[in-house]
Design an enzyme around this catalytic site. Structure first.
Site, PDB file in Angstrom:
ATOM      1  N   GLY A   8       0.826  -1.216   0.000  1.00 12.94           N
ATOM      2  CA  GLY A   8       0.000   0.000   0.000  1.00 12.94           C
ATOM      3  C   GLY A   8       0.851   1.253   0.000  1.00 12.94           C
ATOM      4  NE  ARG A  11      -4.503   6.016  -2.517  1.00 12.10           N
ATOM      5  CZ  ARG A  11      -5.415   5.807  -1.583  1.00 12.10           C
ATOM      6  NH1 ARG A  11      -5.731   6.754  -0.729  1.00 12.10           N
ATOM      7  NH2 ARG A  11      -6.028   4.636  -1.490  1.00 12.10           N
ATOM      8  CG  ASN A  77       1.222   1.289   4.909  1.00 11.05           C
ATOM      9  OD1 ASN A  77       1.016   2.007   5.884  1.00 11.05           O
ATOM     10  ND2 ASN A  77       0.769   1.593   3.689  1.00 11.05           N
ATOM     11  CE1 TYR A 142      -7.996   0.797  10.135  1.00  5.90           C
ATOM     12  CE2 TYR A 142      -8.184   1.908  12.256  1.00  5.90           C
ATOM     13  CZ  TYR A 142      -7.484   1.664  11.079  1.00  5.90           C
ATOM     14  OH  TYR A 142      -6.281   2.304  10.854  1.00  5.90           O
ATOM     15  CB  SER A 143     -10.953  -1.198  17.030  1.00 10.66           C
ATOM     16  OG  SER A 143     -11.315   0.144  16.837  1.00 10.66           O
ATOM     17  CB  ILE A 175      -1.528   9.806  10.086  1.00 14.63           C
ATOM     18  CG1 ILE A 175      -0.992   8.996  11.295  1.00 14.63           C
ATOM     19  CG2 ILE A 175      -0.392  10.253   9.178  1.00 14.63           C
ATOM     20  CD1 ILE A 175      -0.056   9.734  12.238  1.00 14.63           C
TER      21      ILE A 175
HETATM   22  P1  NAP Z   1      -4.572   5.638   2.714  1.00 19.00           P
HETATM   23  O1  NAP Z   1      -4.112   7.047   2.516  1.00 19.00           O
HETATM   24  O2  NAP Z   1      -6.008   5.311   2.572  1.00 19.00           O
HETATM   25  O3  NAP Z   1      -3.715   4.685   1.725  1.00 19.00           O
HETATM   26  C1  NAP Z   1      -3.973   3.317   1.748  1.00 19.00           C
HETATM   27  C2  NAP Z   1      -2.938   2.600   0.917  1.00 19.00           C
HETATM   28  O4  NAP Z   1      -3.206   1.191   1.014  1.00 19.00           O
HETATM   29  C3  NAP Z   1      -3.000   2.962  -0.565  1.00 19.00           C
HETATM   30  O5  NAP Z   1      -1.695   2.978  -1.071  1.00 19.00           O
HETATM   31  C4  NAP Z   1      -3.812   1.814  -1.163  1.00 19.00           C
HETATM   32  O6  NAP Z   1      -3.437   1.529  -2.502  1.00 19.00           O
HETATM   33  C5  NAP Z   1      -3.371   0.657  -0.296  1.00 19.00           C
HETATM   34  N1  NAP Z   1      -4.312  -0.456  -0.265  1.00 19.00           N
HETATM   35  C6  NAP Z   1      -5.576  -0.470   0.242  1.00 19.00           C
HETATM   36  N2  NAP Z   1      -6.115  -1.691   0.086  1.00 19.00           N
HETATM   37  C7  NAP Z   1      -5.163  -2.458  -0.509  1.00 19.00           C
HETATM   38  C8  NAP Z   1      -5.107  -3.796  -0.911  1.00 19.00           C
HETATM   39  N3  NAP Z   1      -6.161  -4.622  -0.753  1.00 19.00           N
HETATM   40  N4  NAP Z   1      -3.978  -4.266  -1.491  1.00 19.00           N
HETATM   41  C9  NAP Z   1      -2.892  -3.450  -1.657  1.00 19.00           C
HETATM   42  N5  NAP Z   1      -2.893  -2.156  -1.298  1.00 19.00           N
HETATM   43  C10 NAP Z   1      -4.017  -1.674  -0.732  1.00 19.00           C
HETATM   44  O7  NAP Z   1      -4.168   5.108   4.149  1.00 19.00           O
HETATM   45  P2  NAP Z   1      -3.026   5.599   5.183  1.00 19.00           P
HETATM   46  O8  NAP Z   1      -3.620   6.602   6.066  1.00 19.00           O
HETATM   47  O9  NAP Z   1      -1.765   5.877   4.465  1.00 19.00           O
HETATM   48  O10 NAP Z   1      -2.903   4.251   6.043  1.00 19.00           O
HETATM   49  C11 NAP Z   1      -1.847   3.315   5.875  1.00 19.00           C
HETATM   50  C12 NAP Z   1      -1.907   2.332   7.026  1.00 19.00           C
HETATM   51  O11 NAP Z   1      -1.802   3.055   8.264  1.00 19.00           O
HETATM   52  C13 NAP Z   1      -3.210   1.541   7.116  1.00 19.00           C
HETATM   53  O12 NAP Z   1      -2.934   0.234   7.537  1.00 19.00           O
HETATM   54  C14 NAP Z   1      -3.985   2.280   8.181  1.00 19.00           C
HETATM   55  O13 NAP Z   1      -4.924   1.450   8.827  1.00 19.00           O
HETATM   56  C15 NAP Z   1      -2.871   2.702   9.106  1.00 19.00           C
HETATM   57  N6  NAP Z   1      -3.227   3.836   9.966  1.00 19.00           N
HETATM   58  C16 NAP Z   1      -3.578   5.044   9.437  1.00 19.00           C
HETATM   59  C17 NAP Z   1      -3.917   6.087  10.292  1.00 19.00           C
HETATM   60  C18 NAP Z   1      -4.319   7.443   9.799  1.00 19.00           C
HETATM   61  O14 NAP Z   1      -4.764   8.268  10.621  1.00 19.00           O
HETATM   62  N7  NAP Z   1      -4.195   7.750   8.513  1.00 19.00           N
HETATM   63  C19 NAP Z   1      -3.881   5.901  11.680  1.00 19.00           C
HETATM   64  C20 NAP Z   1      -3.520   4.649  12.184  1.00 19.00           C
HETATM   65  C21 NAP Z   1      -3.193   3.623  11.304  1.00 19.00           C
HETATM   66  P3  NAP Z   1      -4.321   2.014  -3.792  1.00 19.00           P
HETATM   67  O15 NAP Z   1      -4.389   3.500  -3.729  1.00 19.00           O
HETATM   68  O16 NAP Z   1      -3.530   1.525  -4.945  1.00 19.00           O
HETATM   69  O17 NAP Z   1      -5.667   1.352  -3.625  1.00 19.00           O
END
Ligand code: NAP
Length: 234
Positions: A8, A11, A77, A142-143, A175
């Site tokens: 992932g 982005r 990730n 999710y949690s 984030i």
């Molecule tokens: P995001 O901006 O929504 O980006 C998600 C990324 O995951 C994208 O690159 C997407 O790729 C990829 N993805 C989603 N489903 C996928 C799949 N089935 N196979 C391969 N790639 C997949 O999310 P983020 O905020 O960067 O979050 C990244 C991680 O951090 C996640 O695990 C999230 O739960 C965790 N997290 C985030 C936050 C926050 O506040 N943002 C807080 C705690 C934890 P495509 O664009 O190609 O679909």
């Protein structure tokens, strides 16, 4: 120089991790599911390669490793969020969250491990969430999925320690990425109010912690959950 794969990474946090690991001198595979253009641009900027795979699909992940080759550093990730009351969460909703967040981790780690075990060296960093520690109302699936990753981290760290493979978890707070783009300004501002450091985190804040855990400086750290949340979960 080691070879890393960040799932992932087209982005958000994954993209920042891919950049930071490349800056640390590693060659990086940028995994994506849909955002091909962004993934290919990032891969070209950092001298890596972009490889498509839906992490929830074991065959697709095996094919990705067939293209990418052996990996020394794995950042698990890729993840999806879902905001719903538990009573409105269908079994399909529940499965969708678990299939990406938890089955995805299983698929990636299974594919990466044979080489790491053979080399007696590996770094695995799993992105959980502060909601996996604290639990979030209206985000039960999710949690629960993020709490599962913490259990996976601790158990796997014990199992893989003798193979000199570290397994650690990073638990981000709020984030500033696309994942939170659906939250209203009021919700975001109240989350900032609940954050002792009084700001949203950046993807780079998380990437810095991930890069540290992949570095030689972290070679005696395993089975840990490192919160990168501005103090939210304290
Ligand atoms: P995001 O901006 O929504 O980006 C998600 C990324 O995951 C994208 O690159 C997407 O790729 C990829 N993805 C989603 N489903 C996928 C799949 N089935 N196979 C391969 N790639 C997949 O999310 P983020 O905020 O960067 O979050 C990244 C991680 O951090 C996640 O695990 C999230 O739960 C965790 N997290 C985030 C936050 C926050 O506040 N943002 C807080 C705690 C934890 P495509 O664009 O190609 O679909």
């Amino acid at each position: 120089m080691k070879k890393a794969l960040v799932s992932g990474a087209s982005r958000g946090i994954g993209a920042a991790c891919a950049k930071a690991l490349a800056d640390a001198g590693h060659s990086v595979i940028v995994n994506y599911r849909k955002s091909r253009e962004a993934a290919e641009k990032l891969a070209s900027d950092i001298g890596g390669a972009a490889v498509r795979a839906d992490v929830s699909d074991p065959e697709a992940v095996r094919d990705m490793f067939g293209v990418a080759g052996s990996i020394d550093i794995l950042v698990v990730n890729a993840g999806i969020a879902m905001q719903k009351l538990f009573t409105d969460t269908s079994f399909d909703d529940w499965r969708r969250v678990f299939s990406v967040n938890v089955d995805g981790a299983y698929n990636l780690i299974h594919a990466a491990l044979p080489h790491m075990i053979h080399e007696k060296w590996g770094r695995i960093v799993i992105i959980s969430s502060m909601w996996g520690i604290r639990g979030a109302s209206c985000e039960v699936a999710y949690s629960a999925s993020k709490a599962a990753l913490i259990g996976l981290t601790k158990a796997l760290a014990k199992e893989l320690g003798p193979s000199n493979i570290t397994v650690n978890c990073v638990a981000p707070g709020v984030i500033d990425t696309d994942m939170n783009s659906a939250l209203s300004p009021d919700t975001l501002s109240s989350l900032v109010d609940d954050t002792p450091l009084t700001r949203l985190g950046t993807a780079e804040d998380v990437a810095n912690a991930v890069t540290f855990l992949c570095s030689d400086s972290a070679s005696f750290i395993t089975g840990q959950v490192l919160s990168v949340d501005g103090g939210f979960a304290v």
